[in-house]
Every structure is written in structure tokens, then in C-alpha cells.
Design an enzyme around this catalytic site. Structure first.
Site, short mmCIF file in Angstrom:
data_model
loop_
_atom_site.label_atom_id
_atom_site.label_comp_id
_atom_site.label_asym_id
_atom_site.label_seq_id
_atom_site.Cartn_x
_atom_site.Cartn_y
_atom_site.Cartn_z
N LYS A 1 -6.79 1.27 -9.63
CA LYS A 1 -5.64 0.46 -9.87
C LYS A 1 -5.79 -0.95 -8.93
CE LYS A 1 -1.75 2.21 -8.39
NZ LYS A 1 -0.97 1.13 -7.38
N ARG B 1 -6.81 -6.83 -8.49
CA ARG B 1 -7.45 -7.96 -8.12
C ARG B 1 -8.42 -8.67 -9.19
NH1 ARG B 1 -5.90 -4.48 -4.55
NH2 ARG B 1 -5.76 -4.85 -2.33
N GLY C 1 4.03 -2.71 -6.26
CA GLY C 1 3.88 -3.27 -4.86
C GLY C 1 2.97 -4.40 -4.66
N ARG D 1 11.51 -2.00 -1.69
CA ARG D 1 10.83 -1.77 -0.70
C ARG D 1 10.61 -3.19 0.21
NH1 ARG D 1 5.80 0.37 -4.19
NH2 ARG D 1 4.79 0.37 -1.94
N SER E 1 -2.50 -2.30 6.27
CA SER E 1 -2.09 -2.50 5.03
C SER E 1 -3.08 -3.55 3.99
CB SER E 1 -0.62 -2.98 4.96
OG SER E 1 -0.57 -3.41 3.35
N GLN F 1 -2.45 -4.45 1.18
CA GLN F 1 -1.19 -5.49 0.48
C GLN F 1 -1.17 -6.89 1.55
OE1 GLN F 1 1.81 -3.15 -1.29
NE2 GLN F 1 0.57 -2.19 -2.51
N ASP G 1 -2.83 7.00 -0.38
CA ASP G 1 -1.99 7.42 -1.58
C ASP G 1 -2.68 8.95 -1.85
OD1 ASP G 1 -1.01 4.74 -1.97
OD2 ASP G 1 -2.75 4.10 -3.22
N ARG H 1 7.63 9.32 0.30
CA ARG H 1 6.78 10.59 -0.21
C ARG H 1 6.79 11.72 0.78
NH1 ARG H 1 1.66 6.81 -2.83
NH2 ARG H 1 2.81 6.52 -4.82
N ARG I 1 2.51 9.44 -8.25
CA ARG I 1 1.74 10.26 -7.32
C ARG I 1 2.47 11.51 -7.18
NH1 ARG I 1 -2.73 6.91 -7.48
NH2 ARG I 1 -2.45 5.11 -6.88
#
Ligand code: S3P
Length: 449
Positions: free
Chosen positions: A38, A43, A111, A140, A185, A187, A335, A366, A408
Site C-alpha cells: 500500500k 508513492r 491517511g 485523525r 512517522s 507520513q 500496522d 487499535r 486491519r
């Protein structure tokens, strides 16, 4: 005739997955191929859109999240062919040439789409963009990217002091920064590096522990100057950069492989080979932990696919022991914690997961959601502010649980159901399509013997 252990019902696009393992169990045997990574899929679409010339992508994940990225970048002017796994073509528009869309960009549940795209949009002067997402994404935290972008001179507005989507962005010429990110992170790191592509000078991000480095690898492959310093755990991009279209081969997603790794490790009699799995060292924390727990996993046919290491993973059932998962390991398996929590319920002894407070701001909380669902299935789980403590082994029992629309969680609970006594129903299991559209048919096939 074998009793089918997997059935599902759809009511108004809401899927209830019903799993009733047979008393003899349902070993996972043979081979399985998993969908594309993913992170790499996002990207490839984004850099392809920003590059000059044509990018071809083989093995793209056809999940809902990359579809959101493709839709956003089409609205920004890139020509992206119909999405399929064999070959997707992106005709890039070149850095600086994004069009101002007339509508709202929709990142859906993703995200990665929203945060990475924000760095790109904020650095494109003289254009105005609005971005939103689904209920989960709109709750988020976006402050983690809005704050450093604002320090670079970005203009971004949103609810709760500009930290929640929907967001509005007026693109600007930005200033380079050296940003010390308080969280590991990818991200955040990638958002700032992407903003640095359009920014004159060196834009650097340091992080407290190394997060996945797919952006650094792919930016280099597309022709950007990227400097990585392992001592300071930092990455620098030199702007302004020019990207050139490439051939990208997307390896299978180790985060999707994780469900079969754990399933085969905990279901007696299993012997499963998972083909073509990306084993980038920033992502292989799950393999380290499962090895430490005593799982029987071997790497076969190790090779390189366009700058990313790949292998086939063979996993055989065997007893597991509890272990500690914390510190710099967390970003390498961030994850995979929900599925590792499932493994911990059947492992001998105590598993302690710490330093994982980031899980509270994923597609769902989670830690809370897994603790509640596994407790309902009879597991001994204690929720901590930054993790979980799980004592095993226990015999899980079937229960009615809910994915909380988190892909997930849906898939982790389906694997837990394979070792539970009695029937488990998972509500809102359609969420799996975010990252693994064929999860349920694959589960059906692998559990049919
Ligand atoms: C991702 C980074 C991780 C991960 C997410 C994908 C990426 O998020 O949880 O699924 O592609 O960069 P964080 O960077 O927020 O930890």
C-alpha cells in the site's frame, strides 16, 4: 463434504463475515500471493504524477486507498490509466504544474493520501485546494503535518485550530526547514520531503526512530537528490527537484502477508508459502518478533525488485512464546500490532506491547478496539495507555465482534476466529477492501484444505 467455515452476508454494502472452524481445525497449506504494498502504491502514483514523462507501475494495490490517491491526482491533472495489477500508466505533469481542481479532493479512508498530498499541495503557489476524507480520516490528527508545513510558510486552514480535515490550502513558495519530528512517522517525514521538492534549498526531517523509507528510495529512483544520515536518523531532499518517469515494480505488502504469517503460525498443521513479499528492513519488525516468539519462518528466493528487497516466506505451525515489543521496533511493525496481539493470545506466557500510543490514532483506536474484541473472545488482555499486555495461551471462543470500519482489525479478527471454538461474526468486514480486496476469497480458499 467439508463444512464451509467462511460465509458472509451483505446488507446495504455492510458485510457480516461468519467463521465457524471445524473441530479438526483448518490448516493453511500451499502457496498464496498477496496484493501490492500500500505504501509503495501510493508513492508510485504520486511521484508518477509529479514526474515528467511516463511512469509504469506493475503490481499496484487495487485497494480503496490507492484508488483515492489516483482519483485525487487525476483531479490535479495527471493522466492515470485504469487501475489494474498488471500495468498502470501515469502520464506526469511535472513538479509545479499541478492544476487547481474545481472540486474537493477526497482522500477517503487514507491517511497516507491526505498527509503526503498536503506537502505537495502546500508547496504549489497560486493555487487553492480543499481536501476531505471519510468519518475516520476527518477525526485523525493532521496537526502533525500542518505544524511543520506552517513553519515552512504554508497556509492551511481546518477545524480545531487547523488540525482536522476538511482542510483548505493556499499553495505558497515555502522555506526549507530542518524538522525534528517528535514521532517516528513515515507520513510526516514523507509529507515534509515532498514539500521540499518544490522548495529551494535543503529540507531535512529527523525522527526519533527510523520509519519506513519507501519515499527516500523512490524519490532517488525518480531522480531527486536525497541524503540519508543513519546517525541522526534524518533524510534530506534538495530542492527544487525534477522527477523523471520510471518503471516501478510494487512488491507484495508485508502488512497483508502478516495475516497469513500469523494464521499459519497458530493454526495446527499449517505449512504455507507467501510469495513475493517486500522485506524492506524498515518493515520487517513482524518477522523479527515472530522469530523471537519461536515461529518457524524461512525466507526463500530473496531478490531485488526495482530497489526494494523481496522474498517468499514459508511459515509452518509451531508453538509460540510471549515476548516484548517496544521502542525502535514499533515503527517497523506499526500496522502489524493488531495481528501480533492475536498471536500473543495463543502464545505461552506474557506479551507486552509498549510505546505504541500511535495506534490510538490509526483508522480506529487499535489498542482499545483489539483489547475489547479479544476480551470478548476470551483472551486475557489488559489495555495500557501505550500498549497491551496479553497473557496466554488461552482457548479463544467465538463471539460477535466489529471491525469499527478498520481494515486491519477486520482481518486480524478473522484470523483470531480460525483458532476460536465456535462461531465468530465480524461486522463491517468490508473494510478489508481498503488494503486487501481479495482477503475473504483468499481466506475461503486457504481454509478449504
Ligand atoms: C504509512 C505510514 C504509517 C502506516 C500507514 C502507512 C505510509 O503511518 O501506519 O499505514 O505509507 O507512510 P505513520 O507514518 O502515521 O506511522
Amino acid at each position: 463434504m467439508l463444512h464451509p467455515i467462511v460465509t458472509s452476508e451483505f446488507v446495504n454494502a455492510r458485510q457480516r463475515l461468519i467463521l465457524s472452524p471445524t473441530a479438526e481445525g483448518c490448516p493453511l497449506v500451499g502457496r498464496v500471493r498477496i496484493p501490492g504494498d500500500k505504501s509503495i502504491s501510493h508513492r508510485a502514483l504520486m511521484l508518477g504524477a509529479l514526474a515528467e514523462g511516463e511512469t509504469t507501475i506493475e503490481g499496484l494495490l487495487l485497494g480503496e486507498d490507492p484508488r483515492s490517491t489516483a482519483a485525487c491526482f487525476r483531479a490535479l491533472g495527471a493522466e492515470i490509466s485504469e487501475l489494474n495489477t498488471d500495468r498502470v500508466t501515469v502520464r506526469g505533469i511535472g513538479i509545479g504544474n499541478l492544476q487547481e481542481p474545481i472540486g474537493v479532493l477526497d482522500a477517503g479512508n487514507s491517511g497516507t493520501t491526505l498527509r503526503l498530498m498536503l506537502g505537495i499541495l502546500a508547496s504549489h503557489p497560486d493555487r487553492f485546494f480543499t481536501i476531505t476524507g471519510d468519518d475516520s480520516l476527518r477525526s485523525r490528527p493532521m496537526g502533525r503535518v500542518v505544524k511543520p508545513l506552517t513553519t515552512m510558510g504554508a497556509q492551511i486552514w481546518g477545524r480545531r485550530d487547523n488540525t482536522l480535515a476538511p482542510l483548505a490550502v493556499r499553495g505558497q513558495a515555502l522555506q526549507p526547514i530542518h524538522y525534528q519530528s517528535p514521532i517516528a512517522s513515515a507520513q510526516v517525514k514523507s509529507c515534509i520531503l515532498l514539500a521540499g521538492l518544490m522548495t529551494e534549498g535543503q529540507t531535512t526531517v529527523s525522527e526519533p526512530a527510523l520509519s519506513r523509507d519507501h519515499s527516500e528510495r523512490m524519490l532517488r529512483a525518480f531522480g531527486a537528490e536525497v541524503i540519508v544520515d543513519p546517525d541522526t536518523i534524518s533524510a534530506t531532499v534538495v530542492g527544487p527537484a525534477k522527477l523523471h518517469g520510471q518503471r516501478v515494480i510494487v512488491p507484495g505488502d508485508i502488512s497483508s502477508a502478516a495475516f497469513w504469517l500469523v494464521a499459519a503460525a497458530i493454526v495446527p498443521g499449517s505449512d504455507l508459502t507467501i510469495e513475493n513479499v517486500g522485506i524492506n528492513p524498515t518493515r520487517t519488525g513482524i518477522l523479527d518478533v515472530l522469530h523471537q516468539m519461536g515461529a518457524n519462518i524461512t525466507l526463500e528466493n530473496e531478490r531485488d525488485a526495482a530497489g526494494e528487497p523481496v522474498a517468499d516466506l514459508r511459515v509452518r505451525y509451531g508453538p509460540l512464546n510471549g515476548c516484548e515489543i517496544s521502542g525502535a521496533l514499533i515503527p517497523r511493525l506499526v500496522d502489524e500490532i493488531p495481528i501480533l496481539a492475536v498471536a500473543a493470545t495463543v502464545a505461552q506466557g506474557k506479551t507486552v506491547i509498549r510505546d505504541a500510543e500511535e495506534l490510538r490514532v490509526k483508522e480506529s483506536d487499535r489498542l482499545a478496539v483489539m483489547a475489547a474484541a479479544l476480551q470478548k473472545m476470551g483472551a486475557q488482555v489488559t489495555e495500557q495507555p501505550d500498549g497491551l499486555e496479553i497473557t496466554g495461551p488461552v482457548q479463544l471462543r467465538g463471539a460477535d465482534v466489529d471491525s469499527h470500519t478498520d481494515h486491519r482489525i477486520a482481518m486480524s479478527l478473522a484470523i483470531a476466529a480460525l483458532v476460536a471454538q465456535g462461531t465468530t461474526t465480524i461486522d463491517r468486514a468490508e473494510a478489508a477492501a481498503i488494503s486487501y480486496p481479495d482477503f475473504v476469497p483468499t481466506l475461503e480458499r486457504l481454509t478449504q484444505g
